[in-house]
Design an enzyme around this catalytic site. Structure first.
Site, PDB file in Angstrom:
ATOM      1  CG  HIS A 192      -1.800  -1.152   1.229  1.00 30.52           C
ATOM      2  ND1 HIS A 192      -2.611  -1.883   0.242  1.00 30.52           N
ATOM      3  CD2 HIS A 192      -2.172  -2.191   2.056  1.00 30.52           C
ATOM      4  CE1 HIS A 192      -2.767  -2.505   0.250  1.00 30.52           C
ATOM      5  NE2 HIS A 192      -2.790  -2.779   1.812  1.00 30.52           N
ATOM      6  CD  GLU A 434       0.344 -17.902 -18.867  1.00 29.52           C
ATOM      7  OE1 GLU A 434       1.049 -17.000 -17.936  1.00 29.52           O
ATOM      8  OE2 GLU A 434      -0.440 -18.042 -18.910  1.00 29.52           O
ATOM      9  CG  ASP A 458       4.626 -17.990 -15.247  1.00 34.31           C
ATOM     10  OD1 ASP A 458       5.264 -17.662 -14.728  1.00 34.31           O
ATOM     11  OD2 ASP A 458       3.286 -17.856 -15.500  1.00 34.31           O
ATOM     12  CB  CYS A 505       0.782  -8.720 -20.328  1.00 33.04           C
ATOM     13  SG  CYS A 505       0.813 -10.001 -20.133  1.00 33.04           S
TER      14      CYS A 505
END
Length: 594
Positions: A192, A434, A458, A505
């Site tokens: 956070h 992947e 991955d 990605c």
């Protein structure tokens, strides 16, 4: 030279020079361990309940007072309130008071330790950081029990905040306009503290080793949010160097943000879509502010973690529909659940698997739990009525998995049709590439779907056979390994031959040394973290497609990753010397790969 340099994980880039001020330095004294008489058990349980109630009231008040800059992160306080109400913590501590006849402080510490033991074995960043949230909340309750509630220091002048950890409630108590940066001993990349720092536009480091021992209140420090360092008591030369770097960084930020809403188009007219990877709807503001053209990866599993129950169809549909509507007409790609292995949920628990990374996870897990899968599929389909929604299945290894997943989606859509609920019958369907198996049959898979998304994180690990979190072999995590480059190109070519889109990605998409090579392959779309978008867009807009293709040809002619890395470093750095000052690259690993 600085008296000491400590290192951490950069979660918000930038530079700051100023006085260090601690707000909750953690020096835990030995907790009192007392055996109590049976007649005092009820009284001790009441003391525990009162401490939890006091902290809960404090957080609820903080939530109502959260500053405008952090309003979008109200959910963080909600998650901390959930922890306080969760019987796994308060209930477990109360049970220990009754069963062992011990004081509330010792029972609470033991309850937290047991939770950490149960879930700490899971090698998952998100789980580890939620355990840290539990520890932070238990520390606040412990302070009430011990009567040592720390007063947050009245900040005078602009300072760099140091802490064992920071909660949103801590931040609310501070005057955010006076904060130049954050540093915490705890936390990871998705903590956070990083979310808040990026919102405020200030540098932040988390997981800083020896922070509380190395830094004292009032020390002059340099925070290097690019290199992940804190320099304590710097000398005049270091102060001059970082003052100059800070000025350059501010100028650079202004330049890249001025153009971040422009399309990612090369000088000679090649257009790349630049999308964002997110897991929280609250990150949408950062996506739009940084020039993201849509959501290329929405990690749906985070709606299932850190809770004791399963979300229902309506809850998920509302959340997904809100995201689709906010982003419309921009694209939103929902990745179906990537649960299993190191991401477990309370309702199912963890399997005992010798190698969970290659076990029952992602699409395999969903197929083993069809009702869970159908609930999510129906929610995503319902969201497709409110925006430009696509669905994507992870960890696909063959045609059978794709066809079964599509069949499950059709069943979900048929149920919605029977129930009279709206959805887009033509919602695009994609898969993540992947696994090496998917690479090898990319031409066959392309006939079944509307787009590919290459998950490089991955794919590299599975292809090279290494765990990049393992320090003994992490040097082998090489994104420009000849096998990886050939795999990506093979997938892109197969997609284009079938007339479908190929996107990518993963961290490779935000690496300035890798992006020009991806463009040379004619990748259609890249998806990366929102904060990385402006810099990568700027590099694309300064590139020429002809040069990217020429670089790709040279790279593919190289036989070793070492030679490729050197070629790419020299070529890209010569073209963008100023830009690369403020980038971290996956090529920072040495050229030890084969």
């Amino acid at each position: 030279m600085a008296r000491v340099i400590v290192r951490g994980i950069s979660v918000s880039t930038g530079f700051a020079i100023g006085k260090a001020v601690f707000v909750n330095r953690r020096h835990r004294s030995e907790l009192p361990r007392q055996t109590i008489a049976p007649v005092l058990v009820a009284e001790e349980e009441a003391r525990l309940r009162e401490a939890f109630a006091s902290v809960e009231a404090e957080l609820a008040s903080a939530r109502d007072r959260i500053p405008a800059e952090l309003k979008e992160h109200k959910h963080i306080l909600d998650s901390h309130l959930m922890i306080l109400k969760d019987p796994k913590l308060a209930g477990a501590a109360a049970k220990l008071i009754r069963e062992l006849g011990v004081n509330a402080e010792w029972a609470l510490e033991k309850a937290v330790a047991e939770l950490e033991k149960a879930f700490g074995v899971l090698d998952d960043l998100y789980i580890r950081e939620r355990l840290q949230d539990v520890r932070v909340m238990s520390d606040r309750v412990m302070s009430r029990l011990l009567g040592t509630v720390p007063e947050l220091l009245a900040v005078e002048g602009r300072v760099i905040i140091m802490a064992h950890d920071l909660t949103p409630a801590d931040t609310v108590a501070l005057e955010v306009s006076k904060i130049m940066g954050f540093a915490t001993a705890q936390g990871g990349k998705t903590s956070h503290t990083g979310i808040m720092a990026r919102t405020l536009g200030i540098p932040a480091l988390v997981g800083v080793a020896d922070l509380e021992d190395a830094v004292n209140d009032g020390d002059l420090v340099i925070m290097d949010g690019v290199g992940g360092r804190i320099l304590v008591d710097p000398d005049e030369d270091e102060l001059a160097e970082f003052n100059e770097l800070g000025a350059q960084f501010e100028q650079y930020q202004r330049r890249i943000y001025r153009g971040c809403q422009l399309p990612a188009e090369t000088i000679d007219g090649y257009r790349v879509q630049v999308l964002a990877n997110i897991e929280l709807i609250e990150e949408v503001a950062a996506v739009l502010d940084n020039g993201g053209e849509g959501i290329g990866l929405y990690r749906t599993e985070y709606s299932y973690l850190n809770r004791t129950d399963l979300p229902g169809e309506d809850e998920l549909a509302d959340k997904y529909s809100d995201l689709a509507a906010i982003m419309s007409p921009r694209k939103v790609i929902f990745r179906t659940l990537d649960l299993g292995a190191d991401k477990t949920i309370a309702s199912f628990g963890a399997l005992e698997e010798a190698n969970p990374a290659m076990g029952l996870r992602a699409i395999r897990f969903c197929m083993q739990h069809p009702e869970l899968f159908k609930t999510q599929l129906k929610a995503i389909a319902r969201a497709s009525a409110y925006g430009n929604v696509s669905i994507m299945f992870p960890m696909i290894s063959g045609l059978r998995e794709v066809r079964r997943a599509k069949a499950k989606l059709r069943e979900a859509q048929e149920e919605l049709r029977t129930e009279g609920k709206r959805f887009n019958q033509d919602m695009p369907i994609g898969i993540m590439i992947e696994l090496p198996a998917a690479v090898m049959i990319a031409n066959l898979l392309a006939e079944e779907v509307d787009f590919f998304s290459i998950g490089t994180n991955d794919l590299i690990q599975y292809s090279v056979g290494i765990d990049r979190t393992n320090p003994h072999v992490s040097y082998l995590y090489q994104p420009l390994h000849p096998a990886i480059l050939r795999s990506i190109k093979h997938v892109v070519d197969a997609a284009h031959q079938a007339g479908i889109e190929a996107s990518l990605c993963g961290e490779v998409a935000s690496d300035p040394f890798c992006v020009p090579i991806l463009m040379g392959m004619q990748i259609d779309c890249i998806s990366l973290s929102p904060q990385a978008i402006p810099g990568i867009k700027r590099i694309i807009r300064q590139a020429r497609m002809s040069e990217c293709k020429a670089l790709l040809r040279e790279v593919l002619a190289c036989r070793t990753v070492g030679k490729i890395n050197r070629l790419v470093r020299d070529t890209i750095f010569n073209k963008y010397p100023e830009e690369l000052t403020f980038f971290a690259s996956l090529l920072d690993n040495d050229d030890l790969g084969g």
